[in-house]
Design a protein around this motif. Structure first.
Motif, short mmCIF file in Angstrom:
data_model
loop_
_atom_site.label_atom_id
_atom_site.label_comp_id
_atom_site.label_asym_id
_atom_site.label_seq_id
_atom_site.Cartn_x
_atom_site.Cartn_y
_atom_site.Cartn_z
N ILE A 117 32.01 -16.67 34.47
CA ILE A 117 31.16 -17.37 33.34
C ILE A 117 29.88 -16.66 32.90
CG2 ILE A 117 30.17 -19.58 32.47
CD1 ILE A 117 31.88 -21.03 34.59
N ALA A 118 29.38 -16.28 33.74
CA ALA A 118 27.96 -15.67 33.68
C ALA A 118 28.25 -14.22 32.81
CB ALA A 118 27.23 -15.35 34.92
N MET A 119 29.20 -13.73 33.28
CA MET A 119 29.50 -12.21 32.56
C MET A 119 29.78 -12.42 31.15
SD MET A 119 29.19 -9.58 33.81
CE MET A 119 30.13 -8.40 33.25
N GLU A 120 30.60 -13.59 30.68
CA GLU A 120 31.43 -13.79 29.66
C GLU A 120 30.37 -14.33 28.65
OE1 GLU A 120 34.99 -15.89 30.17
OE2 GLU A 120 35.62 -14.22 31.50
N ASN A 121 29.00 -14.93 29.02
CA ASN A 121 28.31 -15.53 28.13
C ASN A 121 26.77 -15.08 28.35
OD1 ASN A 121 30.24 -17.82 27.02
ND2 ASN A 121 30.46 -17.64 29.29
N PRO A 122 26.63 -13.96 28.30
CA PRO A 122 25.14 -13.17 28.54
C PRO A 122 23.90 -14.03 27.68
CG PRO A 122 26.65 -11.37 27.79
CD PRO A 122 27.41 -12.77 28.01
N GLU A 123 24.38 -14.21 26.32
CA GLU A 123 23.43 -14.99 25.60
C GLU A 123 23.23 -16.32 25.96
OE1 GLU A 123 26.30 -14.32 24.18
OE2 GLU A 123 26.14 -12.16 24.30
N ARG A 124 24.36 -16.96 26.21
CA ARG A 124 24.23 -18.32 26.74
C ARG A 124 23.68 -18.39 27.93
NH1 ARG A 124 24.86 -22.64 24.00
NH2 ARG A 124 25.49 -24.42 25.05
N VAL A 125 23.65 -17.68 28.78
CA VAL A 125 23.14 -17.91 30.29
C VAL A 125 21.58 -17.54 29.94
CG1 VAL A 125 22.71 -16.28 32.31
CG2 VAL A 125 24.89 -16.67 31.40
N ILE A 126 21.08 -16.62 29.37
CA ILE A 126 19.74 -16.62 29.12
C ILE A 126 19.20 -17.89 28.40
CG2 ILE A 126 17.67 -15.28 27.86
CD1 ILE A 126 19.43 -13.90 29.98
N GLU A 127 19.90 -18.50 27.35
CA GLU A 127 19.53 -19.55 26.32
C GLU A 127 19.57 -20.76 27.37
OE1 GLU A 127 21.49 -19.16 22.58
OE2 GLU A 127 22.41 -21.22 23.45
N GLN A 128 20.47 -21.20 27.99
CA GLN A 128 20.79 -22.27 28.85
C GLN A 128 20.06 -22.42 30.10
OE1 GLN A 128 22.49 -25.08 27.23
NE2 GLN A 128 22.15 -24.02 25.55
N VAL A 129 20.05 -21.28 30.86
CA VAL A 129 19.73 -21.06 32.39
C VAL A 129 18.34 -21.03 32.36
CG1 VAL A 129 19.76 -19.59 34.30
CG2 VAL A 129 21.87 -20.21 33.12
N GLN A 130 17.60 -20.24 31.49
CA GLN A 130 16.24 -20.10 31.70
C GLN A 130 15.17 -21.34 31.67
OE1 GLN A 130 15.26 -16.92 33.18
NE2 GLN A 130 13.78 -18.25 33.60
N PRO A 131 15.73 -22.01 30.49
CA PRO A 131 14.90 -23.38 30.49
C PRO A 131 14.81 -24.19 31.71
CG PRO A 131 16.01 -23.28 28.60
CD PRO A 131 16.53 -21.95 29.31
N LEU A 132 15.92 -24.47 32.16
CA LEU A 132 16.28 -25.38 33.33
C LEU A 132 15.66 -24.53 34.57
CD1 LEU A 132 19.99 -26.15 32.88
CD2 LEU A 132 18.03 -27.72 32.53
N ARG A 133 15.91 -23.24 34.55
CA ARG A 133 15.09 -22.51 35.74
C ARG A 133 13.78 -22.51 35.97
NH1 ARG A 133 15.28 -16.70 37.37
NH2 ARG A 133 15.67 -17.04 39.52
#
Ligand code: C2E
Ligand code: MG
Ligand code: MG
Ligand code: MG
Length: 284
Positions: A154-170
């Motif tokens: 999941i992390a590999m296939e959606n790099p932009e998504r990871v940055i966009e969704q993960v960072q604010p929560l993190r």
């Protein structure tokens, strides 16, 4: 073949294909009822310290108390839930239940973070990060007590998504783990840039490491990489004392596996965690 030409039933049913399509339809309908009728339950599997077995976390694992088939594992229905679009609803339900549970542990003085699995479709939905914040707020759970597990693919296939969704929560303190680590095809350069806190070493490596030199090297390499990146590691699927010994010698910090505890109902988990902490206090 003469029979086939004459028998309409034989032509109508192509046994294997239609049967599985039919079964899938039944399963999907039952799954809709399951959500509406509260048949889903969350089990919790302890994560323990390699050193003394103290309970340091829990993974929420969904189960389906099926009215006739008994208790079903996610392997039997998660894929169907993804295909019929129910995964969003199920994922939200698990997330909310797990947050409420961890908040209840905290009220009893057990500050134990809970980890929740996130499926690909759930992660790709709009509003994913909002639904996480809503679950935290509804349960009144501090964000640092929630960990979200995404698989390496999941992390590999959606790099932009990871940055966009993960960072604010993190940024708010939610922790992120890469689940089944080592089974994907991530490049090292890519992985070192991803905003994750924990690597969960896939159980296939743990299973083979005492007998297969290559599996042992993979585990060693993941542990060394996590150490340089200052990330935590969890070894999944620890079943034998030999595996435990070897992982401990290699410097792994957390273990999850049947050797320590199986996934269990919430009430049993509280007893397990309380006892593991009491044992430790007595031992000190
Ligand atoms: P996972 O996230 O990698 O979870 C670990 C799985 O390994 C669990 O299986 C757990 O019971 C099993 N396990 C733990 N220790 C051992 C061990 O020592 N030996 C062996 N053989 N197995 C061990 P489970 O509960 O059947 O879940 C399977 C998968 O289903 C999970 O793998 C996860 O990918 C998915 N899943 C579970 N709950 C959820 C959920 O709420 N949402 C989503 N999207 N997926 C979920
Ligand atoms: Mg997991
Ligand atoms: Mg953190
Ligand atoms: Mg895993």
């Amino acid at each position: 073949h003469a029979k086939r030409a004459g028998g309409s039933a034989a032509q109508f049913f192509e046994p294997t294909m239609n049967q599985s399509a039919f079964e899938r339809l039944v399963l999907e309908n039952e799954l809709r009822d399951a959500v509406a009728q509260d048949q889903l339950v969350v089990f919790y599997q302890p994560k323990v310290l390699m050193t003394d077995g103290a309970c340091a976390g829990a993974e929420a694992l969904v189960r389906w108390q099926h009215p006739t088939a008994g208790l079903l594992s996610p392997g039997a229905f998660i894929e169907a839930a993804e295909e019929c679009g129910l995964i969003g609803e199920i994922g939200d339900w698990v997330l909310r239940a797990a947050c409420r549970e961890a908040a209840a542990w905290r009220d009893r003085g057990l500050e134990i973070p809970v980890a929740v699995n996130v499926s690909a479709m759930q992660f790709e939905r709009d509003g994913f990060s909002d639904s996480v914040l809503e679950a935290l707020a509804a349960a009144n759970l501090p964000p640092h007590l929630l960990e979200l597990e995404l698989t390496e693919s999941i992390a590999m296939e959606n790099p932009e998504r990871v940055i966009e969704q993960v960072q604010p929560l993190r940024d708010r303190g939610v922790n992120f783990a890469i689940d089944d680590f080592g089974t994907g095809h991530s490049s090292l350069a890519y992985l070192t840039r991803m905003p994750f806190d924990v690597f969960k070493i896939d159980q296939s490596f743990v299973r083979d490491m005492t007998t297969d030199h290559h599996a042992r090297i993979v585990v060693e390499t993941i542990l060394a990489m996590a150490k340089s990146l200052k990330l935590e590691t969890v070894a999944e699927g620890v079943e034998t004392p030999e595996q435990h010994q070897m992982l401990r010698a290699q410097g792994a910090t957390l273990a999850q596996g049947f050797l320590f505890a199986r996934p269990m109902p919430a009430g049993d988990f509280v007893a397990f965690a309380t006892e593991s902490h009491t044992d430790r206090a007595v031992g000190e």
